[in-house]
Design an enzyme around this catalytic site. Structure first.
Site, PDB file in Angstrom:
ATOM      1  N   HIS A 229       0.861  -1.209   0.000  1.00 48.23           N
ATOM      2  CA  HIS A 229       0.000   0.000   0.000  1.00 48.23           C
ATOM      3  C   HIS A 229       0.892   1.253   0.000  1.00 48.23           C
ATOM      4  CE1 HIS A 229      -3.367   2.555   0.639  1.00 48.23           C
ATOM      5  NE2 HIS A 229      -3.666   2.286   1.878  1.00 48.23           N
ATOM      6  N   HIS A 270      -2.355  -2.135  -9.599  1.00 49.45           N
ATOM      7  CA  HIS A 270      -3.290  -1.484  -8.684  1.00 49.45           C
ATOM      8  C   HIS A 270      -4.521  -2.355  -8.519  1.00 49.45           C
ATOM      9  CE1 HIS A 270      -5.840   1.575  -6.865  1.00 49.45           C
ATOM     10  NE2 HIS A 270      -4.709   2.187  -6.587  1.00 49.45           N
ATOM     11  N   ASP A 327       2.798   5.745  -6.891  1.00 47.09           N
ATOM     12  CA  ASP A 327       4.013   5.649  -6.073  1.00 47.09           C
ATOM     13  C   ASP A 327       5.277   5.584  -6.906  1.00 47.09           C
ATOM     14  OD1 ASP A 327       1.794   3.728  -4.424  1.00 47.09           O
ATOM     15  OD2 ASP A 327       2.750   5.417  -3.417  1.00 47.09           O
TER      16      ASP A 327
HETATM   17  C1  SDX Z   1      -1.458   2.174  -3.440  1.00 38.96           C
HETATM   18  O1  SDX Z   1      -6.198   0.917  -3.028  1.00 38.96           O
HETATM   19  C2  SDX Z   1      -5.662   2.041  -3.316  1.00 38.96           C
HETATM   20  O2  SDX Z   1      -6.287   2.945  -3.821  1.00 38.96           O
HETATM   21  C3  SDX Z   1      -4.207   2.176  -2.963  1.00 38.96           C
HETATM   22  C4  SDX Z   1      -3.551   3.462  -3.412  1.00 38.96           C
HETATM   23  C5  SDX Z   1      -4.117   4.637  -2.690  1.00 38.96           C
HETATM   24  O3  SDX Z   1      -3.980   5.741  -3.207  1.00 38.96           O
HETATM   25  O4  SDX Z   1      -4.594   4.440  -1.553  1.00 38.96           O
HETATM   26  O5  SDX Z   1      -3.730   3.638  -4.806  1.00 38.96           O
HETATM   27  C6  SDX Z   1      -2.074   3.468  -3.133  1.00 38.96           C
HETATM   28  O6  SDX Z   1      -1.403   1.357  -2.563  1.00 38.96           O
HETATM   29  C7  SDX Z   1      -0.964   1.907  -4.852  1.00 38.96           C
HETATM   30  C8  SDX Z   1      -0.396   0.477  -5.003  1.00 38.96           C
HETATM   31  C9  SDX Z   1       1.025   0.514  -4.451  1.00 38.96           C
HETATM   32  N1  SDX Z   1       1.527  -0.857  -4.312  1.00 38.96           N
HETATM   33  C10 SDX Z   1       2.535  -1.276  -5.121  1.00 38.96           C
HETATM   34  O7  SDX Z   1       2.995  -0.629  -6.060  1.00 38.96           O
HETATM   35  C11 SDX Z   1       3.085  -2.632  -4.735  1.00 38.96           C
HETATM   36  C12 SDX Z   1       3.263  -3.473  -6.004  1.00 38.96           C
HETATM   37  N2  SDX Z   1       1.910  -3.701  -6.525  1.00 38.96           N
HETATM   38  C13 SDX Z   1       1.337  -4.985  -6.169  1.00 38.96           C
HETATM   39  O8  SDX Z   1       1.653  -5.468  -4.899  1.00 38.96           O
HETATM   40  C14 SDX Z   1      -0.109  -5.085  -6.626  1.00 38.96           C
HETATM   41  O9  SDX Z   1      -0.203  -4.580  -7.883  1.00 38.96           O
HETATM   42  C15 SDX Z   1      -1.205  -4.486  -5.791  1.00 38.96           C
HETATM   43  C16 SDX Z   1      -1.150  -4.907  -4.360  1.00 38.96           C
HETATM   44  C17 SDX Z   1      -1.171  -3.011  -5.875  1.00 38.96           C
HETATM   45  C18 SDX Z   1      -2.500  -5.019  -6.389  1.00 38.96           C
HETATM   46  O10 SDX Z   1      -2.429  -6.387  -6.173  1.00 38.96           O
HETATM   47  P1  SDX Z   1      -3.480  -7.360  -6.823  1.00 38.96           P
HETATM   48  O11 SDX Z   1      -4.857  -6.840  -6.573  1.00 38.96           O
HETATM   49  O12 SDX Z   1      -3.174  -8.748  -6.454  1.00 38.96           O
HETATM   50  O13 SDX Z   1      -3.157  -7.150  -8.340  1.00 38.96           O
HETATM   51  P2  SDX Z   1      -4.020  -7.782  -9.398  1.00 38.96           P
HETATM   52  O14 SDX Z   1      -5.035  -8.711  -8.841  1.00 38.96           O
HETATM   53  O15 SDX Z   1      -4.536  -6.709 -10.292  1.00 38.96           O
HETATM   54  O16 SDX Z   1      -2.908  -8.677 -10.119  1.00 38.96           O
HETATM   55  C19 SDX Z   1      -3.194  -9.209 -11.364  1.00 38.96           C
HETATM   56  C20 SDX Z   1      -2.009 -10.048 -11.709  1.00 38.96           C
HETATM   57  C21 SDX Z   1      -1.671 -11.100 -10.639  1.00 38.96           C
HETATM   58  O17 SDX Z   1      -1.122 -12.207 -11.365  1.00 38.96           O
HETATM   59  P3  SDX Z   1      -2.081 -13.534 -11.481  1.00 38.96           P
HETATM   60  O18 SDX Z   1      -2.308 -13.986 -10.067  1.00 38.96           O
HETATM   61  O19 SDX Z   1      -3.353 -13.056 -12.191  1.00 38.96           O
HETATM   62  O20 SDX Z   1      -1.245 -14.465 -12.315  1.00 38.96           O
HETATM   63  O21 SDX Z   1      -0.821  -9.238 -11.829  1.00 38.96           O
HETATM   64  C22 SDX Z   1       0.167  -9.682 -10.913  1.00 38.96           C
HETATM   65  C23 SDX Z   1      -0.551 -10.496  -9.839  1.00 38.96           C
HETATM   66  O22 SDX Z   1       0.338 -11.488  -9.347  1.00 38.96           O
HETATM   67  N3  SDX Z   1       0.745  -8.479 -10.325  1.00 38.96           N
HETATM   68  C24 SDX Z   1       2.033  -8.170 -10.408  1.00 38.96           C
HETATM   69  C25 SDX Z   1       2.150  -6.916  -9.782  1.00 38.96           C
HETATM   70  N4  SDX Z   1       0.937  -6.522  -9.346  1.00 38.96           N
HETATM   71  C26 SDX Z   1       0.067  -7.502  -9.673  1.00 38.96           C
HETATM   72  N5  SDX Z   1       3.094  -8.826 -10.942  1.00 38.96           N
HETATM   73  C27 SDX Z   1       4.299  -8.176 -10.841  1.00 38.96           C
HETATM   74  N6  SDX Z   1       4.480  -6.964 -10.287  1.00 38.96           N
HETATM   75  C28 SDX Z   1       3.428  -6.309  -9.734  1.00 38.96           C
HETATM   76  N7  SDX Z   1       3.607  -5.116  -9.162  1.00 38.96           N
END
Ligand code: SDX
Length: 392
Positions: A229, A270, A327
């Site tokens: 997050h 996201h 971020d």
């Molecule tokens: C913020 O909620 C909000 O609004 C948050 C925020 C706010 O303003 O409050 O926007 C701020 O928290 C932004 C996000 C910051 N976090 C990061 O940058 C950390 C890296 N990102 C990931 O951890 C991830 O993208 C999340 C946690 C943000 C979202 O995770 P999800 O919901 O699991 O992502 P998804 O379901 O859309 O993923 C789809 C696929 C998955 O693969 P499969 O299981 O379908 O095979 O994409 C993959 C995920 O494994 N994936 C990634 C990835 N993010 C998702 N693979 C590699 N790198 C990544 N960053």
């Protein structure tokens, strides 16, 4: 009512909510605060004006803005006894640990407006939090670098005051450049609110029990700290530093694609945006402005641009809809300004305080508010016979 979807009454029982503060259409990359598009706010309003809009619903008149700014400016100091809390931390304590602890303690100092059923008292608590968060954040930084705390100055803008409290020392006043102050103010705005994200939902759930506003904001700080997050901007810079140079980018992209590798590209993806994060678009422009104006050529930006290119062109990232998020660029701007990575999430928390407290206030102003109670699907054993220990 927007024609996007109709509310299923059942979902309201699961801790979800109705709100008129922020609207997101993740598929279209739309973000609006009280109906105002984020790029208009980021480029045409300052952070305090956005605070007013989030708290009150409409853009202020000039006199309403001046009055609000005066209230915030004259509440930026903290009780002198609050200073002693910092000296209980070890010198290497993470600034987020200090923020979490000190904000939670605020309720023992500011207890004149803790009747959460009184709208005027809720607003005064909101003003105090918005005013004092930069002061507390800067104190956490000063403590971590062993420098004396610097008091706020009323003639400075919100962003200028924060940078002054961060970087001025008794021997020398920090001169805030307009470019840096503008970039800082824009980062505050782009992190101000984001609908029902993890930390905002934490604040709402804490508030639904009747906890005081400072305890609720401390809970939000704790939730934001996680690397998935708010901790992502710090984690993103750490990742860019680990990649180090352009020739290692492919190696890390392969790790991100490897399902057996838990590595994720920090600053990408996201929960809601399955298109470009509209904040990232503005942040990217600001990032290039700051680096060009300050004449900084940062090798980490070269790595960041290479990663961004991959995200926009690589079929895997396109299929997974993994775009740079807010971020991704904020970390590079903060580094260019000279802010250490350990302070990145503190700045996110400072910026998001207005969003947290606006949602807290909105929830408590809604009639018939009940304590939040998310539901579960029970998957454990049931009706087991218990055998006493001496017979097992
Ligand atoms: C913020 O909620 C909000 O609004 C948050 C925020 C706010 O303003 O409050 O926007 C701020 O928290 C932004 C996000 C910051 N976090 C990061 O940058 C950390 C890296 N990102 C990931 O951890 C991830 O993208 C999340 C946690 C943000 C979202 O995770 P999800 O919901 O699991 O992502 P998804 O379901 O859309 O993923 C789809 C696929 C998955 O693969 P499969 O299981 O379908 O095979 O994409 C993959 C995920 O494994 N994936 C990634 C990835 N993010 C998702 N693979 C590699 N790198 C990544 N960053």
């Amino acid at each position: 009512s927007h024609g996007y979807f109709t509310y299923d009454p059942g979902f309201l029982a699961t801790g979800s909510c109705e709100s008129s503060i922020t609207f997101i259409d993740g598929g279209k990359g739309v973000l609006q605060h009280r109906g105002y598009p984020i790029d208009s706010l980021a480029k045409q309003a300052d952070y305090l004006e956005v605070c007013y809009i989030l708290l009150n619903g409409d853009a202020p008149t000039q006199s309403e803005y001046e009055q609000f700014k005066s209230i915030i400016t004259t509440h930026t100091m903290v009780h002198e006894k609050l200073v002693h809390f910092f000296h209980g931390f070890l010198p290497d304590a993470h600034p987020m640990a200090m923020l979490c602890g000190v904000v939670g303690a605020m309720s023992s100092f500011y207890h004149s407006d803790l009747d959460i059923t009184d709208a005027a008292q809720r607003k005064r608590s909101a003003h105090r939090l918005i005013a004092k968060m930069p002061t507390i954040a800067a104190m956490a930084y000063k403590y971590s670098v062993g420098q004396p705390f610097v008091y706020p100055r009323n003639e400075l803008s919100y962003a200028e005051n924060f940078l002054h409290m961060m970087f001025s020392v008794p021997a020398e006043e920090y001169v805030v450049s307009p470019i840096v102050a503008n970039a800082m103010d824009r980062i505050f705005t782009l992190h101000a609110d984001h609908e029902q994200n993890a930390s905002t939902s934490t604040v709402r759930l804490a508030g639904s029990s009747g906890a005081n506003p400072y305890a609720c904001i401390a809970a939000g700080v704790a939730s934001l700290w996680g690397p998935a997050h708010g901790g992502a901007n710090e984690a993103c810079l750490t990742m860019l530093e680990e990649i180090g140079s352009l020739e290692h980018v492919d190696e890390f992209v392969a790790k991100a694609k490897d399902k057996n590798d838990p590595f994720r590209l920090m600053g990408f993806g996201h929960r809601v945006y399955k298109n470009f994060d509209p904040r990232a678009t503005v942040m990217r422009e600001t990032c290039h402005e700051v680096l060009n104006e300050l004449g900084i050529s940062d090798p980490l930006l070269d790595v960041a641009m290479a990663l961004e290119k991959v995200a926009l062109e690589d079929p895997y990232f396109i299929e997974k809809k993994l775009y740079p998020n807010v971020d991704f660029y904020s970390g590079i701007i903060l580094k260019a300004i000279g802010i250490p990575t350990s302070m990145f999430t503190v700045i996110f928390a400072m910026s998001r305080t207005v969003g947290w407290i606006a949602h807290w206030d909105e929830m408590l102003s809604q009639p018939g508010q009940k304590i939040g109670r998310p539901r579960q699907k029970y998957t454990g054993e049931i009706n087991r016979e218990f055998v006493p220990l001496n017979k097992r």
